[in-house]
Design a protein around this motif. Structure first.
Motif, PDB file in Angstrom:
ATOM      1  N   MET A  55       0.835  -1.185   0.000  1.00 49.22           N
ATOM      2  CA  MET A  55       0.000   0.000   0.000  1.00 49.22           C
ATOM      3  C   MET A  55       0.878   1.246   0.000  1.00 49.22           C
ATOM      4  O   MET A  55       1.853   1.304   0.741  1.00 49.22           O
ATOM      5  CB  MET A  55      -0.875   0.022   1.238  1.00 49.22           C
ATOM      6  N   PRO A  56       0.510   2.240  -0.799  1.00 46.75           N
ATOM      7  CA  PRO A  56       1.300   3.473  -0.800  1.00 46.75           C
ATOM      8  C   PRO A  56       1.095   4.261   0.490  1.00 46.75           C
ATOM      9  O   PRO A  56       0.034   4.201   1.113  1.00 46.75           O
ATOM     10  CB  PRO A  56       0.770   4.233  -2.006  1.00 46.75           C
ATOM     11  N   GLU A  57       2.129   4.971   0.888  1.00 44.23           N
ATOM     12  CA  GLU A  57       2.017   5.824   2.064  1.00 44.23           C
ATOM     13  C   GLU A  57       2.809   7.100   1.841  1.00 44.23           C
ATOM     14  O   GLU A  57       3.694   7.168   0.987  1.00 44.23           O
ATOM     15  CB  GLU A  57       2.489   5.109   3.322  1.00 44.23           C
ATOM     16  N   CYS A  58       2.486   8.102   2.614  1.00 42.16           N
ATOM     17  CA  CYS A  58       3.156   9.390   2.551  1.00 42.16           C
ATOM     18  C   CYS A  58       4.584   9.233   3.065  1.00 42.16           C
ATOM     19  O   CYS A  58       4.808   8.630   4.114  1.00 42.16           O
ATOM     20  CB  CYS A  58       2.392  10.391   3.402  1.00 42.16           C
ATOM     21  N   GLN A  59       5.554   9.767   2.347  1.00 37.11           N
ATOM     22  CA  GLN A  59       6.945   9.675   2.777  1.00 37.11           C
ATOM     23  C   GLN A  59       7.230  10.577   3.969  1.00 37.11           C
ATOM     24  O   GLN A  59       8.189  10.361   4.692  1.00 37.11           O
ATOM     25  CB  GLN A  59       7.875  10.051   1.621  1.00 37.11           C
ATOM     26  N   CYS A  62       4.721  11.631   6.603  1.00 36.86           N
ATOM     27  CA  CYS A  62       4.051  11.242   7.854  1.00 36.86           C
ATOM     28  C   CYS A  62       3.681   9.770   7.908  1.00 36.86           C
ATOM     29  O   CYS A  62       3.141   9.309   8.904  1.00 36.86           O
ATOM     30  CB  CYS A  62       2.811  12.097   8.071  1.00 36.86           C
ATOM     31  N   GLU A  63       3.937   9.035   6.833  1.00 36.19           N
ATOM     32  CA  GLU A  63       3.668   7.604   6.731  1.00 36.19           C
ATOM     33  C   GLU A  63       2.184   7.249   6.794  1.00 36.19           C
ATOM     34  O   GLU A  63       1.818   6.123   7.082  1.00 36.19           O
ATOM     35  CB  GLU A  63       4.455   6.829   7.782  1.00 36.19           C
ATOM     36  N   ALA A  64       1.304   8.223   6.496  1.00 35.70           N
ATOM     37  CA  ALA A  64      -0.130   7.957   6.445  1.00 35.70           C
ATOM     38  C   ALA A  64      -0.469   7.213   5.153  1.00 35.70           C
ATOM     39  O   ALA A  64       0.200   7.372   4.128  1.00 35.70           O
ATOM     40  CB  ALA A  64      -0.917   9.263   6.509  1.00 35.70           C
ATOM     41  N   PHE A  65      -1.528   6.417   5.187  1.00 34.42           N
ATOM     42  CA  PHE A  65      -2.004   5.705   4.005  1.00 34.42           C
ATOM     43  C   PHE A  65      -2.542   6.691   2.991  1.00 34.42           C
ATOM     44  O   PHE A  65      -3.238   7.641   3.339  1.00 34.42           O
ATOM     45  CB  PHE A  65      -3.110   4.718   4.400  1.00 34.42           C
ATOM     46  N   VAL A  66      -2.192   6.504   1.731  1.00 35.72           N
ATOM     47  CA  VAL A  66      -2.782   7.254   0.627  1.00 35.72           C
ATOM     48  C   VAL A  66      -3.230   6.254  -0.432  1.00 35.72           C
ATOM     49  O   VAL A  66      -2.672   5.172  -0.548  1.00 35.72           O
ATOM     50  CB  VAL A  66      -1.801   8.281   0.009  1.00 35.72           C
ATOM     51  N   THR A  67      -4.234   6.617  -1.195  1.00 36.11           N
ATOM     52  CA  THR A  67      -4.758   5.700  -2.207  1.00 36.11           C
ATOM     53  C   THR A  67      -3.863   5.681  -3.443  1.00 36.11           C
ATOM     54  O   THR A  67      -3.080   6.610  -3.684  1.00 36.11           O
ATOM     55  CB  THR A  67      -6.178   6.109  -2.632  1.00 36.11           C
ATOM     56  N   ASP A  68      -3.991   4.629  -4.228  1.00 36.68           N
ATOM     57  CA  ASP A  68      -3.257   4.538  -5.487  1.00 36.68           C
ATOM     58  C   ASP A  68      -3.621   5.698  -6.405  1.00 36.68           C
ATOM     59  O   ASP A  68      -2.769   6.246  -7.100  1.00 36.68           O
ATOM     60  CB  ASP A  68      -3.557   3.213  -6.194  1.00 36.68           C
ATOM     61  N   THR A  92       6.044  11.403 -11.927  1.00 36.69           N
ATOM     62  CA  THR A  92       6.077  10.208 -12.756  1.00 36.69           C
ATOM     63  C   THR A  92       7.171   9.265 -12.284  1.00 36.69           C
ATOM     64  O   THR A  92       8.302   9.682 -12.045  1.00 36.69           O
ATOM     65  CB  THR A  92       6.327  10.595 -14.228  1.00 36.69           C
ATOM     66  N   GLY A  93       6.810   8.007 -12.114  1.00 41.12           N
ATOM     67  CA  GLY A  93       7.770   6.990 -11.711  1.00 41.12           C
ATOM     68  C   GLY A  93       7.852   6.745 -10.214  1.00 41.12           C
ATOM     69  O   GLY A  93       8.442   5.771  -9.778  1.00 41.12           O
ATOM     70  N   MET A  94       7.270   7.625  -9.394  1.00 40.62           N
ATOM     71  CA  MET A  94       7.286   7.418  -7.944  1.00 40.62           C
ATOM     72  C   MET A  94       6.081   6.589  -7.529  1.00 40.62           C
ATOM     73  O   MET A  94       5.016   6.698  -8.123  1.00 40.62           O
ATOM     74  CB  MET A  94       7.281   8.753  -7.202  1.00 40.62           C
ATOM     75  N   GLU A  95       6.261   5.777  -6.499  1.00 39.62           N
ATOM     76  CA  GLU A  95       5.186   4.921  -6.013  1.00 39.62           C
ATOM     77  C   GLU A  95       4.555   5.427  -4.732  1.00 39.62           C
ATOM     78  O   GLU A  95       3.690   4.771  -4.154  1.00 39.62           O
ATOM     79  CB  GLU A  95       5.715   3.505  -5.823  1.00 39.62           C
ATOM     80  N   SER A  96       4.998   6.575  -4.239  1.00 37.04           N
ATOM     81  CA  SER A  96       4.409   7.192  -3.058  1.00 37.04           C
ATOM     82  C   SER A  96       4.521   8.706  -3.193  1.00 37.04           C
ATOM     83  O   SER A  96       5.194   9.209  -4.074  1.00 37.04           O
ATOM     84  CB  SER A  96       5.106   6.706  -1.780  1.00 37.04           C
ATOM     85  N   ALA A 145      10.714  19.455  -6.141  1.00 41.07           N
ATOM     86  CA  ALA A 145      11.100  18.101  -5.747  1.00 41.07           C
ATOM     87  C   ALA A 145      11.258  17.970  -4.235  1.00 41.07           C
ATOM     88  O   ALA A 145      11.645  16.918  -3.740  1.00 41.07           O
ATOM     89  CB  ALA A 145      12.404  17.721  -6.430  1.00 41.07           C
ATOM     90  N   ASP A 146      10.966  19.035  -3.495  1.00 42.92           N
ATOM     91  CA  ASP A 146      11.171  19.033  -2.051  1.00 42.92           C
ATOM     92  C   ASP A 146       9.862  19.233  -1.308  1.00 42.92           C
ATOM     93  O   ASP A 146       8.821  19.477  -1.902  1.00 42.92           O
ATOM     94  CB  ASP A 146      12.135  20.151  -1.652  1.00 42.92           C
ATOM     95  N   VAL A 147       9.949  19.180   0.012  1.00 42.51           N
ATOM     96  CA  VAL A 147       8.838  19.473   0.910  1.00 42.51           C
ATOM     97  C   VAL A 147       9.295  20.618   1.787  1.00 42.51           C
ATOM     98  O   VAL A 147      10.431  20.643   2.250  1.00 42.51           O
ATOM     99  CB  VAL A 147       8.503  18.239   1.777  1.00 42.51           C
TER     100      VAL A 147
END
Length: 51
Positions: free
Chosen positions: A1-5, A7-13, A22-26, A41-43
């Motif tokens: 399951m994907p999650e936020c990098q 806060c590690e919260a669940f996010v949907t596909d 493009t190309g990232m899975e989270s 590319a940052d937060v």
């Protein structure tokens, strides 16, 4: 399951398909991350409060 990098919260596909580069899975930041926004590319901390 994907999650936020950040806060590690669940996010949907579907959320990942729309908001991840493009190309990232989270995502780097999700709506559950208080006071954080994507900046290229940052937060970074938001300049104004998020409610």
């Amino acid at each position: 399951m994907p999650e936020c990098q950040n806060c590690e919260a669940f996010v949907t596909d579907q959320y990942v398909r729309v908001f991840a580069p493009t190309g990232m899975e989270s995502v780097r930041v999700c709506p559950n991350c208080p006071g954080k926004v994507r900046d290229g590319a940052d937060v970074r901390d938001a300049r104004s409060p998020r409610h």
